[in-house]
Motif scaffolding. Structure first.
Motif, PDB file in Angstrom:
ATOM      1  N   GLY A  79     -62.094  67.696  45.040  1.00  0.00           N
ATOM      2  CA  GLY A  79     -60.805  68.340  45.250  1.00  0.00           C
ATOM      3  C   GLY A  79     -60.450  69.300  44.127  1.00  0.00           C
ATOM      4  O   GLY A  79     -61.140  69.383  43.098  1.00  0.00           O
ATOM      5  N   ASP A  80     -59.376  70.027  44.356  1.00  0.00           N
ATOM      6  CA  ASP A  80     -58.910  71.020  43.387  1.00  0.00           C
ATOM      7  C   ASP A  80     -57.594  70.560  42.761  1.00  0.00           C
ATOM      8  O   ASP A  80     -56.743  69.954  43.431  1.00  0.00           O
ATOM      9  N   VAL A  81     -57.421  70.887  41.513  1.00  0.00           N
ATOM     10  CA  VAL A  81     -56.162  70.612  40.829  1.00  0.00           C
ATOM     11  C   VAL A  81     -55.629  71.933  40.277  1.00  0.00           C
ATOM     12  O   VAL A  81     -56.404  72.770  39.790  1.00  0.00           O
ATOM     13  N   VAL A  82     -54.320  72.142  40.401  1.00  0.00           N
ATOM     14  CA  VAL A  82     -53.696  73.383  39.940  1.00  0.00           C
ATOM     15  C   VAL A  82     -52.807  73.073  38.744  1.00  0.00           C
ATOM     16  O   VAL A  82     -51.892  72.243  38.821  1.00  0.00           O
ATOM     17  N   PHE A  83     -53.116  73.738  37.629  1.00  0.00           N
ATOM     18  CA  PHE A  83     -52.284  73.607  36.435  1.00  0.00           C
ATOM     19  C   PHE A  83     -51.571  74.924  36.173  1.00  0.00           C
ATOM     20  O   PHE A  83     -52.100  76.011  36.447  1.00  0.00           O
ATOM     21  N   GLY A  84     -50.375  74.839  35.615  1.00  0.00           N
ATOM     22  CA  GLY A  84     -49.618  76.020  35.252  1.00  0.00           C
ATOM     23  C   GLY A  84     -49.198  75.967  33.794  1.00  0.00           C
ATOM     24  O   GLY A  84     -48.987  74.894  33.224  1.00  0.00           O
ATOM     25  N   ALA A  85     -49.099  77.140  33.180  1.00  0.00           N
ATOM     26  CA  ALA A  85     -48.633  77.251  31.795  1.00  0.00           C
ATOM     27  C   ALA A  85     -47.585  78.354  31.706  1.00  0.00           C
ATOM     28  O   ALA A  85     -47.776  79.445  32.261  1.00  0.00           O
ATOM     29  N   SER A  86     -46.493  78.059  31.024  1.00  0.00           N
ATOM     30  CA  SER A  86     -45.418  79.040  30.843  1.00  0.00           C
ATOM     31  C   SER A  86     -45.010  79.063  29.385  1.00  0.00           C
ATOM     32  O   SER A  86     -44.922  78.012  28.733  1.00  0.00           O
ATOM     33  N   LEU A  87     -44.751  80.259  28.889  1.00  0.00           N
ATOM     34  CA  LEU A  87     -44.342  80.431  27.495  1.00  0.00           C
ATOM     35  C   LEU A  87     -42.890  80.875  27.393  1.00  0.00           C
ATOM     36  O   LEU A  87     -42.407  81.645  28.228  1.00  0.00           O
ATOM     37  N   ALA A  88     -42.234  80.404  26.363  1.00  0.00           N
ATOM     38  CA  ALA A  88     -40.933  80.934  25.963  1.00  0.00           C
ATOM     39  C   ALA A  88     -41.006  81.171  24.464  1.00  0.00           C
ATOM     40  O   ALA A  88     -41.321  80.251  23.704  1.00  0.00           O
ATOM     41  N   ALA A  89     -40.778  82.406  24.040  1.00  0.00           N
ATOM     42  CA  ALA A  89     -40.932  82.759  22.626  1.00  0.00           C
ATOM     43  C   ALA A  89     -39.622  83.310  22.078  1.00  0.00           C
ATOM     44  O   ALA A  89     -38.957  84.127  22.719  1.00  0.00           O
ATOM     45  N   ILE A  90     -39.270  82.867  20.897  1.00  0.00           N
ATOM     46  CA  ILE A  90     -38.063  83.352  20.224  1.00  0.00           C
ATOM     47  C   ILE A  90     -38.437  83.786  18.813  1.00  0.00           C
ATOM     48  O   ILE A  90     -39.095  83.035  18.074  1.00  0.00           O
TER      49      ILE A  90
ATOM     50  N   GLN B  97     -30.981  85.443  21.785  1.00  0.00           N
ATOM     51  CA  GLN B  97     -30.981  84.508  22.907  1.00  0.00           C
ATOM     52  C   GLN B  97     -30.537  83.113  22.459  1.00  0.00           C
ATOM     53  O   GLN B  97     -30.991  82.603  21.437  1.00  0.00           O
ATOM     54  N   ASP B  98     -29.659  82.484  23.261  1.00  0.00           N
ATOM     55  CA  ASP B  98     -29.271  81.087  23.047  1.00  0.00           C
ATOM     56  C   ASP B  98     -30.503  80.217  23.259  1.00  0.00           C
ATOM     57  O   ASP B  98     -31.093  80.214  24.340  1.00  0.00           O
ATOM     58  N   ILE B  99     -30.892  79.479  22.234  1.00  0.00           N
ATOM     59  CA  ILE B  99     -32.110  78.685  22.324  1.00  0.00           C
ATOM     60  C   ILE B  99     -31.999  77.609  23.410  1.00  0.00           C
ATOM     61  O   ILE B  99     -32.989  77.248  24.052  1.00  0.00           O
ATOM     62  N   GLU B 100     -30.780  77.110  23.647  1.00  0.00           N
ATOM     63  CA  GLU B 100     -30.625  76.012  24.611  1.00  0.00           C
ATOM     64  C   GLU B 100     -30.605  76.500  26.055  1.00  0.00           C
ATOM     65  O   GLU B 100     -30.632  75.685  26.977  1.00  0.00           O
ATOM     66  N   THR B 101     -30.507  77.806  26.237  1.00  0.00           N
ATOM     67  CA  THR B 101     -30.543  78.334  27.603  1.00  0.00           C
ATOM     68  C   THR B 101     -31.717  79.280  27.810  1.00  0.00           C
ATOM     69  O   THR B 101     -31.789  79.987  28.816  1.00  0.00           O
ATOM     70  N   LYS B 102     -32.622  79.281  26.874  1.00  0.00           N
ATOM     71  CA  LYS B 102     -33.795  80.143  26.946  1.00  0.00           C
ATOM     72  C   LYS B 102     -34.632  79.799  28.188  1.00  0.00           C
ATOM     73  O   LYS B 102     -34.881  78.617  28.478  1.00  0.00           O
ATOM     74  N   ALA B 103     -35.079  80.835  28.892  1.00  0.00           N
ATOM     75  CA  ALA B 103     -35.903  80.635  30.097  1.00  0.00           C
ATOM     76  C   ALA B 103     -37.359  80.918  29.790  1.00  0.00           C
ATOM     77  O   ALA B 103     -37.686  81.679  28.871  1.00  0.00           O
ATOM     78  N   PHE B 104     -38.244  80.321  30.585  1.00  0.00           N
ATOM     79  CA  PHE B 104     -39.672  80.588  30.457  1.00  0.00           C
ATOM     80  C   PHE B 104     -40.022  81.909  31.126  1.00  0.00           C
ATOM     81  O   PHE B 104     -39.414  82.304  32.125  1.00  0.00           O
ATOM     82  N   ASP B 105     -41.046  82.570  30.581  1.00  0.00           N
ATOM     83  CA  ASP B 105     -41.633  83.708  31.269  1.00  0.00           C
ATOM     84  C   ASP B 105     -42.352  83.181  32.515  1.00  0.00           C
ATOM     85  O   ASP B 105     -42.541  81.970  32.684  1.00  0.00           O
ATOM     86  N   ALA B 106     -42.758  84.102  33.393  1.00  0.00           N
ATOM     87  CA  ALA B 106     -43.402  83.695  34.637  1.00  0.00           C
ATOM     88  C   ALA B 106     -44.635  82.841  34.363  1.00  0.00           C
ATOM     89  O   ALA B 106     -45.374  83.076  33.393  1.00  0.00           O
ATOM     90  N   GLU B 107     -44.838  81.869  35.213  1.00  0.00           N
ATOM     91  CA  GLU B 107     -45.920  80.912  35.028  1.00  0.00           C
ATOM     92  C   GLU B 107     -47.277  81.510  35.398  1.00  0.00           C
ATOM     93  O   GLU B 107     -47.389  82.263  36.365  1.00  0.00           O
ATOM     94  N   ASN B 108     -48.287  81.192  34.640  1.00  0.00           N
ATOM     95  CA  ASN B 108     -49.675  81.521  34.968  1.00  0.00           C
ATOM     96  C   ASN B 108     -50.387  80.222  35.335  1.00  0.00           C
ATOM     97  O   ASN B 108     -50.097  79.162  34.766  1.00  0.00           O
ATOM     98  N   THR B 109     -51.293  80.320  36.291  1.00  0.00           N
ATOM     99  CA  THR B 109     -51.920  79.101  36.802  1.00  0.00           C
ATOM    100  C   THR B 109     -53.442  79.225  36.828  1.00  0.00           C
ATOM    101  O   THR B 109     -54.004  80.316  36.728  1.00  0.00           O
ATOM    102  N   VAL B 110     -54.070  78.083  36.973  1.00  0.00           N
ATOM    103  CA  VAL B 110     -55.516  78.032  37.187  1.00  0.00           C
ATOM    104  C   VAL B 110     -55.780  76.931  38.212  1.00  0.00           C
ATOM    105  O   VAL B 110     -55.065  75.920  38.251  1.00  0.00           O
ATOM    106  N   THR B 111     -56.749  77.151  39.057  1.00  0.00           N
ATOM    107  CA  THR B 111     -57.210  76.109  39.983  1.00  0.00           C
ATOM    108  C   THR B 111     -58.576  75.648  39.527  1.00  0.00           C
ATOM    109  O   THR B 111     -59.511  76.450  39.427  1.00  0.00           O
ATOM    110  N   ASP B 112     -58.672  74.387  39.215  1.00  0.00           N
ATOM    111  CA  ASP B 112     -59.936  73.847  38.719  1.00  0.00           C
ATOM    112  C   ASP B 112     -60.479  72.849  39.739  1.00  0.00           C
ATOM    113  O   ASP B 112     -59.735  72.019  40.266  1.00  0.00           O
TER     114      ASP B 112
END
Lengths: 168, 251
Positions: free
Chosen positions: A75-86, A93-108
């Motif tokens: 079977g395949d598993v999909v992982f995602g990684a998202s970054l938020a940089a300050i 930017q308010d650190i407590e309301t900081k949003a992640f950039d769009a997620e990048n994924t891989v299917t392994d």
């Protein structure tokens, strides 16, 4: 150029809202204990890592995930990684309301033969949230178990995460 | 490291700043070294002085079961064998039917065994850990205890599982106290609320194992390799040095 590597293991994780929490696991192997976070099939579970972009130069970040299947052997598993940089003292930017950039994924794909063999897969992360040297960075790791492309049954257990980037 | 509680009067207690029985989680790690000498061996009790009403998690020696108590009791599971580290927890989410749950998992398990009981409203007057003492009748836990955490809210099972693995508090909302119990000399609240316990008896430090103590690894950053020194040529007429553009100059 030097490739910078930051390594994260069992004790480094942080967790968010209830219901999306991967369960820590510790299995007594025949020779040594094996420890990690178990991400469910069927639901999207997430955990977080915090790092400093020490000597980050430029280019994509690579998030390398080492994982094994709890029960499956295909079977395949999909992982995602998202970054938020300050950038301290610069970003307003308010650190407590900081949003992640769009997620990048891989299917392994499970490599078969042995169910609980260790796998490694890389997520190329071009969505860097304007990452700069020295930034405070939050990294969200998800298993997209609810995604149709994630066909592996049972838990995917992450034992280690590496974050790699270039210093020039 | 852990704190060794003996089969006499060793205990931790508090008389104020109790969690409300309708919104409480108390958990920690323990192992049993031997009989406590009483009919009960208490890990945790939140009770009134008459002991007629309480929230407890304790070992009933005659049955060999660890049980959770509210109004009545329910067996969670057989007490782990002596020396086996295990995580215990009591979660109170309200009064009434099945609002109090006790959880146990041993060090080699990744899921909880649990049981629920009903509770009525109690008048909270005493909070006790690793013993319960009423008018001289002791219920000592004879063994080790470490990393005890308490919240003013009922944690979910996934949250509780995370907290059972980590040394630090991972879900800090509504934390009441955190006793790490790494040594008998360091029995205090590290939650930031300064709710140190009253110590009963004479505690000792023990070489307890580190289950339930995951912590961040020490960060190491790869340093760039030092610049390779360029060779210089020393001649009879001076020092020859290669410039950055490849030219050789005489100093």
């Amino acid at each position: 150029m030097t490739e910078r590597t930051q390594v994260f293991e069992r004790g480094d994780w942080s967790f968010g809202a209830a219901g999306t929490i991967p369960g820590p696991v510790r299995t007594m192997g025949s020779e040594f204990p094996v420890e990690g976070l178990a991400f469910d099939a069927g639901t999207n579970e997430q955990a977080f890592l915090q790092l400093a972009a020490q000597d980050y130069g430029q280019g994509n970040v690579t998030v390398r995930i080492e994982w094994y299947a709890d029960t499956a052997s295909s079977g395949d598993v999909v992982f995602g990684a998202s970054l938020a940089a300050i950038t301290p003292n610069t970003d307003t930017q308010d650190i407590e309301t900081k949003a992640f950039d769009a997620e990048n994924t891989v299917t392994d794909t499970h490599l078969g033969t042995t169910g609980q063999r260790l796998h490694s897969c890389d997520i190329a992360v071009p969505n860097l949230d304007s990452l700069a040297n020295g930034d405070a960075v939050w990294l969200r790791i998800r298993r997209l178990g609810a995604d149709g492309a994630d066909t592996m049954t049972g838990d995917a257990i992450i034992t280690r995460v590496k974050v790699l980037y270039s210093d020039v | 490291m852990a704190v060794r509680f003996d089969a006499a009067t060793d205990a931790l207690s508090r008389g104020a700043n109790f969690p409300d029985q309708s919104a409480v989680t108390v958990c920690g790690w323990a192992s049993r070294s031997g009989a406590g000498g009483g009919t009960l061996e208490t890990l945790f009790a939140l009770r009134n002085n008459a002991f007629t009403q309480s929230l407890v998690i304790q070992h009933l020696v005659s049955s060999g079961q660890i049980r959770v108590g509210g109004t009545g009791t329910a067996n969670i599971r057989a007490v782990p064998a002596n020396g086996v580290p295990f995580f215990w927890a009591l979660v109170g989410a309200g009064t009434g039917a099945n609002q109090v749950t006790g959880y146990i998992r041993t060090f080699d398990e990744n899921t909880f065994t649990s049981a629920t009981v009903t509770t009525a409203t109690i008048t909270e007057e005493t909070l006790e850990l690793f013993n319960a003492n009423l008018a001289g009748t002791q219920q000592p836990w004879n063994g080790l205890g470490w990393n005890v955490k308490c919240w003013n809210r009922a944690l979910t099972v996934p949250e509780l599982l995370v907290e059972s693995f980590y040394r630090a508090v991972k879900f800090s909302s509504s934390i009441n106290f955190h006793y790490e119990l790494e040594s008998a000399a360091a029995v205090y609240d590290i939650s930031g609320n300064v709710r140190d316990p009253t110590v009963g008896g004479t505690l000792t430090t023990d070489d307890g194992c580190q289950f339930g103590m995951w912590r961040p690894r020490r960060r190491r950053f790869m340093q760039p390799a030092p610049p390779t020194p360029r060779p210089s040529l020393k001649t009879s007429s001076g020092l020859l040095l290669e410039t950055g553009t490849g030219q050789v100059v005489r100093l």
